[in-house]
Write a protein that holds these residues in place. Structure first.
Motif, PDB file in Angstrom:
ATOM      1  N   LYS A  27      -3.018 -27.192  -3.835  1.00  0.00           N
ATOM      2  CA  LYS A  27      -2.849 -25.796  -4.202  1.00  0.00           C
ATOM      3  C   LYS A  27      -1.372 -25.454  -4.383  1.00  0.00           C
ATOM      4  N   LEU A  28      -1.098 -24.649  -5.409  1.00  0.00           N
ATOM      5  CA  LEU A  28       0.233 -24.111  -5.659  1.00  0.00           C
ATOM      6  C   LEU A  28       0.170 -22.600  -5.471  1.00  0.00           C
ATOM      7  N   VAL A  29       0.877 -22.083  -4.500  1.00  0.00           N
ATOM      8  CA  VAL A  29       0.813 -20.667  -4.180  1.00  0.00           C
ATOM      9  C   VAL A  29       1.522 -19.847  -5.261  1.00  0.00           C
ATOM     10  N   ILE A  30       0.835 -18.817  -5.742  1.00  0.00           N
ATOM     11  CA  ILE A  30       1.360 -17.945  -6.791  1.00  0.00           C
ATOM     12  C   ILE A  30       1.442 -16.513  -6.261  1.00  0.00           C
ATOM     13  N   ASP A  31       2.569 -15.855  -6.503  1.00  0.00           N
ATOM     14  CA  ASP A  31       2.698 -14.420  -6.243  1.00  0.00           C
ATOM     15  C   ASP A  31       2.837 -13.740  -7.594  1.00  0.00           C
ATOM     16  N   ALA A  32       1.773 -13.076  -8.029  1.00  0.00           N
ATOM     17  CA  ALA A  32       1.744 -12.453  -9.356  1.00  0.00           C
ATOM     18  C   ALA A  32       2.091 -10.976  -9.324  1.00  0.00           C
ATOM     19  N   GLY A  33       2.586 -10.491  -8.168  1.00  0.00           N
ATOM     20  CA  GLY A  33       3.040  -9.113  -8.095  1.00  0.00           C
ATOM     21  C   GLY A  33       1.948  -8.089  -7.849  1.00  0.00           C
ATOM     22  N   PHE A  34       0.825  -8.505  -7.276  1.00  0.00           N
ATOM     23  CA  PHE A  34      -0.258  -7.565  -6.994  1.00  0.00           C
ATOM     24  C   PHE A  34       0.061  -6.702  -5.769  1.00  0.00           C
ATOM     25  N   SER A  35      -0.731  -5.672  -5.560  1.00  0.00           N
ATOM     26  CA  SER A  35      -0.651  -4.845  -4.361  1.00  0.00           C
ATOM     27  C   SER A  35      -2.031  -4.818  -3.716  1.00  0.00           C
ATOM     28  N   CYS A  36      -2.274  -3.828  -2.851  1.00  0.00           N
ATOM     29  CA  CYS A  36      -3.563  -3.671  -2.182  1.00  0.00           C
ATOM     30  C   CYS A  36      -3.935  -2.193  -2.127  1.00  0.00           C
ATOM     31  N   PRO A  37      -5.228  -1.881  -2.145  1.00  0.00           N
ATOM     32  CA  PRO A  37      -5.645  -0.474  -2.096  1.00  0.00           C
ATOM     33  C   PRO A  37      -5.365   0.204  -0.764  1.00  0.00           C
ATOM     34  N   ASN A  38      -5.093  -0.577   0.298  1.00  0.00           N
ATOM     35  CA  ASN A  38      -4.725   0.062   1.560  1.00  0.00           C
ATOM     36  C   ASN A  38      -3.205   0.148   1.709  1.00  0.00           C
ATOM     37  N   ARG A  39      -2.507  -0.072   0.599  1.00  0.00           N
ATOM     38  CA  ARG A  39      -1.059   0.127   0.567  1.00  0.00           C
ATOM     39  C   ARG A  39      -0.653   1.280  -0.348  1.00  0.00           C
ATOM     40  N   ASP A  40      -1.383   1.430  -1.456  1.00  0.00           N
ATOM     41  CA  ASP A  40      -0.955   2.408  -2.462  1.00  0.00           C
ATOM     42  C   ASP A  40      -1.655   3.761  -2.332  1.00  0.00           C
ATOM     43  N   GLY A  41      -2.451   3.922  -1.289  1.00  0.00           N
ATOM     44  CA  GLY A  41      -3.108   5.204  -1.067  1.00  0.00           C
ATOM     45  C   GLY A  41      -4.520   5.307  -1.590  1.00  0.00           C
ATOM     46  N   THR A  42      -5.006   4.289  -2.294  1.00  0.00           N
ATOM     47  CA  THR A  42      -6.375   4.331  -2.808  1.00  0.00           C
ATOM     48  C   THR A  42      -7.374   4.439  -1.664  1.00  0.00           C
ATOM     49  N   VAL A  43      -7.194   3.600  -0.637  1.00  0.00           N
ATOM     50  CA  VAL A  43      -8.023   3.720   0.568  1.00  0.00           C
ATOM     51  C   VAL A  43      -7.164   3.910   1.819  1.00  0.00           C
ATOM     52  N   GLY A  44      -5.861   3.766   1.681  1.00  0.00           N
ATOM     53  CA  GLY A  44      -4.990   3.922   2.837  1.00  0.00           C
ATOM     54  C   GLY A  44      -3.553   3.571   2.505  1.00  0.00           C
ATOM     55  N   PHE A  45      -2.710   3.650   3.526  1.00  0.00           N
ATOM     56  CA  PHE A  45      -1.291   3.340   3.366  1.00  0.00           C
ATOM     57  C   PHE A  45      -0.869   2.329   4.433  1.00  0.00           C
ATOM     58  N   GLY A  46       0.192   1.600   4.149  1.00  0.00           N
ATOM     59  CA  GLY A  46       0.798   0.731   5.153  1.00  0.00           C
ATOM     60  C   GLY A  46       0.269  -0.679   5.198  1.00  0.00           C
ATOM     61  N   GLY A  47      -0.875  -0.926   4.572  1.00  0.00           N
ATOM     62  CA  GLY A  47      -1.440  -2.265   4.593  1.00  0.00           C
ATOM     63  C   GLY A  47      -2.034  -2.617   5.947  1.00  0.00           C
TER      64      GLY A  47
END
Length: 342
Positions: A27-47
């Motif tokens: 496996k080659l780890v990739i960071d494609a610049g995604f976020s999470c819904p518990n970070r951007d306020g969709t379901v919450g903040f702070g992760g």
């Protein structure tokens, strides 16, 4: 005792890849610049309260780099340790890697699959970040559909793989795995760590994915606040009942600067903290209760020492932990599934 390949007492995921494709896939780890819904306020903040993604992926995996650049640097990074590896899986790991419009996902996944050394994708995400359209598209990739330029890169691998029931033809298409961060089967725990979804959401996502013929992985953390040893054993039945292909276990590591670091400092009595020997016995007790067809990706995680306040196990690496696990299972004369009803 169940007859596991490679002389093991549990079903290894690495061995499963070798049985299907005739080789190791790195496996080659990739960071494609995604976020999470518990970070951007969709379901919450702070992760999630335990999370600092920088602690979980290597230096070559940086979102400012292109997918191609991360893959090239990742291959160079791994060649020293695994010089015989010929093919790689692009592992979209950081944050939630289906948390974007489908058209964006097509571009990112397609860029990874276009690399000549990449033969598949491992997509790490949350169970509340998939839907039918995204899963249908990803299933199409696994069948050699749109953007699946990784197909037919394997050398012919004769015969069948009885353990998986797969024919040679199935190994000629891209490897596609979706891994869900489930972390716990207990809703009270998921709420406490700010996951932003419940266990039922996870179960449904796993079922929707498996229905499309995709391999499904899951992550679980051992030692989350409020969970006891017995709770970790009791959830094995729920894990075995889901149509999962593989599973990863991580011991909870208290990462500097996270909300969980503050929670641990205030309420250490709420945390199950085990030394390495006791942790290995817990893992074995869990393996005994898991169905034997479930392949084990890992039994412990690694976080660079600079990210944690303590390293109670010393600097032992995963390969050393696995050797100790093998030895301890032999001493206990036990195996994965010994106590399972599945």
């Amino acid at each position: 005792m169940f007859d596991f390949p490679e002389g093991k007492r549990y079903n290894t995921a690495a061995g499963r890849y070798r049985r299907i494709y005739g080789e190791r896939l790195q496996k080659l780890v990739i960071d494609a610049g995604f976020s999470c819904p518990n970070r951007d306020g969709t379901v919450g903040f702070g992760g999630c309260t335990y999370c600092d993604n920088a602690a979980f992926h290597p230096g070559y995996s940086i979102p400012g780099k292109t997918i191609r650049q991360q893959i090239d640097e990742g291959i160079e990074f791994h060649q020293g340790r695994y010089p015989k590896v010929r093919h790689y899986l692009a592992y979209f790991q950081a944050y939630s890697n289906t948390y974007a419009p489908l058209e964006k996902l097509k571009i990112l996944y397609g860029e990874a699959l276009s690399h000549p050394s990449v033969v598949g994708l491992v997509i790490g995400t949350r169970p509340d970040c998939v839907d039918k359209a995204k899963l249908d598209y990803i299933a199409g990739l696994a069948e050699g559909g749109d953007n699946s330029s990784a197909s037919l890169r394997f050398a012919p691998y004769p015969g069948k793989c009885p353990a998986e029931g797969l024919s040679t033809a199935s190994a000629n298409y891209p490897v596609v795995v979706i891994e869900y961060g489930i972390e716990s089967c207990y809703d009270e725990t998921l709420k406490r760590i700010n996951r932003g979804h419940d266990f039922e959401t996870a179960r449904k996502a796993v079922e929707m994915t498996a229905e499309r013929g995709l391999d499904v992985g899951a992550h679980f953390i051992l030692g989350l606040p409020g969970e006891t040893r017995q709770m970790l054993l009791d959830q094995c039945a729920k894990i075995s009942a889901m149509p999962l292909t593989s599973i990863k276990f991580h011991q909870l590591q208290i990462v500097k600067g996270t909300k969980m670091e503050k929670e641990y400092a205030a309420h250490p009595e709420d945390f199950l903290r085990l030394g390495l020997d006791d942790y290995l016995d817990l893992v074995i007790d869990i393996l005994e209760r898991l169905r034997p067809s479930l392949s084990i990706e890992r039994v412990a995680g690694e976080v660079p020492p600079r990210f944690v306040s303590e390293t109670p196990w010393g600097l032992i690496r995963n390969d050393g932990i696995l050797r100790l696990l093998d030895k301890r299972m032999e001493e206990r004369d036990t195996w994965q599934g010994r106590l399972s009803t599945y």
